[in-house]
Design a protein around this motif. Sequence first.
Motif, PDB file in Angstrom:
ATOM      1  N   TYR A  82       0.837  -1.208   0.000  1.00  0.00           N
ATOM      2  CA  TYR A  82       0.000   0.000   0.000  1.00  0.00           C
ATOM      3  C   TYR A  82       0.865   1.248   0.000  1.00  0.00           C
ATOM      4  O   TYR A  82       2.008   1.228   0.472  1.00  0.00           O
ATOM      5  CB  TYR A  82      -0.863   0.051   1.260  1.00  0.00           C
TER       6      TYR A  82
ATOM      7  N   HIS B 201       8.623   8.198  -7.415  1.00  0.00           N
ATOM      8  CA  HIS B 201      10.078   8.315  -7.549  1.00  0.00           C
ATOM      9  C   HIS B 201      10.734   6.946  -7.417  1.00  0.00           C
ATOM     10  O   HIS B 201      10.080   5.939  -7.171  1.00  0.00           O
ATOM     11  CB  HIS B 201      10.624   9.316  -6.524  1.00  0.00           C
TER      12      HIS B 201
ATOM     13  N   PHE C 148      -8.515   9.346   2.830  1.00  0.00           N
ATOM     14  CA  PHE C 148      -7.805   8.502   3.803  1.00  0.00           C
ATOM     15  C   PHE C 148      -6.452   9.127   4.153  1.00  0.00           C
ATOM     16  O   PHE C 148      -6.024   9.086   5.313  1.00  0.00           O
ATOM     17  CB  PHE C 148      -7.648   7.080   3.272  1.00  0.00           C
TER      18      PHE C 148
ATOM     19  N   GLY D 262       7.647  -0.685   3.160  1.00  0.00           N
ATOM     20  CA  GLY D 262       9.013  -0.252   3.452  1.00  0.00           C
ATOM     21  C   GLY D 262       9.348  -0.297   4.937  1.00  0.00           C
ATOM     22  O   GLY D 262       8.466  -0.300   5.806  1.00  0.00           O
TER      23      GLY D 262
ATOM     24  N   GLU E 167      13.708  -2.890   2.868  1.00  0.00           N
ATOM     25  CA  GLU E 167      14.516  -1.727   3.237  1.00  0.00           C
ATOM     26  C   GLU E 167      14.113  -0.492   2.428  1.00  0.00           C
ATOM     27  O   GLU E 167      14.020  -0.545   1.198  1.00  0.00           O
ATOM     28  CB  GLU E 167      15.992  -2.045   3.024  1.00  0.00           C
TER      29      GLU E 167
ATOM     30  N   THR F 144      14.483   2.982   0.542  1.00  0.00           N
ATOM     31  CA  THR F 144      15.578   3.580  -0.228  1.00  0.00           C
ATOM     32  C   THR F 144      15.956   4.911   0.405  1.00  0.00           C
ATOM     33  O   THR F 144      15.097   5.785   0.591  1.00  0.00           O
ATOM     34  CB  THR F 144      15.143   3.784  -1.699  1.00  0.00           C
TER      35      THR F 144
HETATM   36  N1  C2G Z   1       9.333   3.911   0.145  1.00  0.00           N
HETATM   37  C1  C2G Z   1      10.640   3.424   0.056  1.00  0.00           C
HETATM   38  N2  C2G Z   1      11.690   4.303  -0.056  1.00  0.00           N
HETATM   39  C2  C2G Z   1      11.465   5.641  -0.077  1.00  0.00           C
HETATM   40  C3  C2G Z   1      10.157   6.138   0.003  1.00  0.00           C
HETATM   41  C4  C2G Z   1       9.090   5.247   0.113  1.00  0.00           C
HETATM   42  O1  C2G Z   1      10.860   2.201   0.079  1.00  0.00           O
HETATM   43  N3  C2G Z   1      12.514   6.463  -0.173  1.00  0.00           N
HETATM   44  C5  C2G Z   1       8.209   2.965   0.262  1.00  0.00           C
HETATM   45  C6  C2G Z   1       7.399   3.109   1.554  1.00  0.00           C
HETATM   46  O2  C2G Z   1       8.035   2.452   2.613  1.00  0.00           O
HETATM   47  C7  C2G Z   1       6.078   2.459   1.151  1.00  0.00           C
HETATM   48  C8  C2G Z   1       5.972   2.803  -0.352  1.00  0.00           C
HETATM   49  O3  C2G Z   1       7.290   3.184  -0.780  1.00  0.00           O
HETATM   50  O4  C2G Z   1       6.175   1.042   1.278  1.00  0.00           O
HETATM   51  C9  C2G Z   1       4.994   3.940  -0.598  1.00  0.00           C
HETATM   52  O5  C2G Z   1       5.401   5.067   0.170  1.00  0.00           O
HETATM   53  P1  C2G Z   1       4.398   6.272   0.430  1.00  0.00           P
HETATM   54  O6  C2G Z   1       3.794   6.693  -0.839  1.00  0.00           O
HETATM   55  O7  C2G Z   1       5.120   7.288   1.267  1.00  0.00           O
HETATM   56  O8  C2G Z   1       3.214   5.614   1.267  1.00  0.00           O
HETATM   57  P2  C2G Z   1       3.104   5.407   2.839  1.00  0.00           P
HETATM   58  O9  C2G Z   1       2.656   6.655   3.508  1.00  0.00           O
HETATM   59  O10 C2G Z   1       4.390   4.808   3.335  1.00  0.00           O
HETATM   60  O11 C2G Z   1       1.883   4.394   2.953  1.00  0.00           O
HETATM   61  O12 C2G Z   1      -1.601   2.404   4.046  1.00  0.00           O
HETATM   62  C10 C2G Z   1      -0.525   3.126   3.495  1.00  0.00           C
HETATM   63  C11 C2G Z   1       0.725   2.396   3.754  1.00  0.00           C
HETATM   64  O13 C2G Z   1       0.744   2.064   5.073  1.00  0.00           O
HETATM   65  C12 C2G Z   1       2.033   3.070   3.411  1.00  0.00           C
END
Ligand code: C2G
Length: 130
Positions: free
Chosen positions: A7, A14, A40, A93, A113, A115
């Motif tokens: 999710y 990005h 939400f 993440g 992990e 990024t």
């Molecule tokens: N993510 C990542 N590296 C980043 C930024 C984001 O791995 N530099 C991952 C986050 O951990 C997440 C996914 O990309 O698994 C989407 O990130 P977001 O759009 O910021 O969403 P998020 O608020 O983390 O929503 O119900 C919603 C979920 O719980 C997560």
Amino acid sequence: MIKVITYGTYDLIHKGHIRLLERAKALGDYLIVGVTADSFDRERGKINVQQPLIERIEAVRATGLADEIIVEEYEGQKIDDIKRLDVDIFTVGSDWEGHFDYLKEFCKVVYLERTQGISSSEIRAEKRDM
Ligand code: C2G
């Protein structure tokens, strides 16, 4: 067939998001991505989201990594989705490490992990400074 679900908001998509989706997909055979509804996100305190739901869904679709895209609209929906869609693995993440352990009752939970060095907030800040 191993079904994986993840999710997110996916605002200003990005490399960090894409790497997450690639690794989520590699955990199984079928990837479901839940994109958060605008309402939400507001509810959970994310007030700076730049793109409306439809654009964020389109961006996830354009990665070609999602086999199915759903909308996440309410607290508690993850359990309903996992049961309804017969999901084997929930992943997200590592910024969420531990937060979703309650889902272990319903499926495997994997934290990937995060990024380093890239985030939607940084991209938003850069856009503001331009
Ligand atoms: N993510 C990542 N590296 C980043 C930024 C984001 O791995 N530099 C991952 C986050 O951990 C997440 C996914 O990309 O698994 C989407 O990130 P977001 O759009 O910021 O969403 P998020 O608020 O983390 O929503 O119900 C919603 C979920 O719980 C997560």
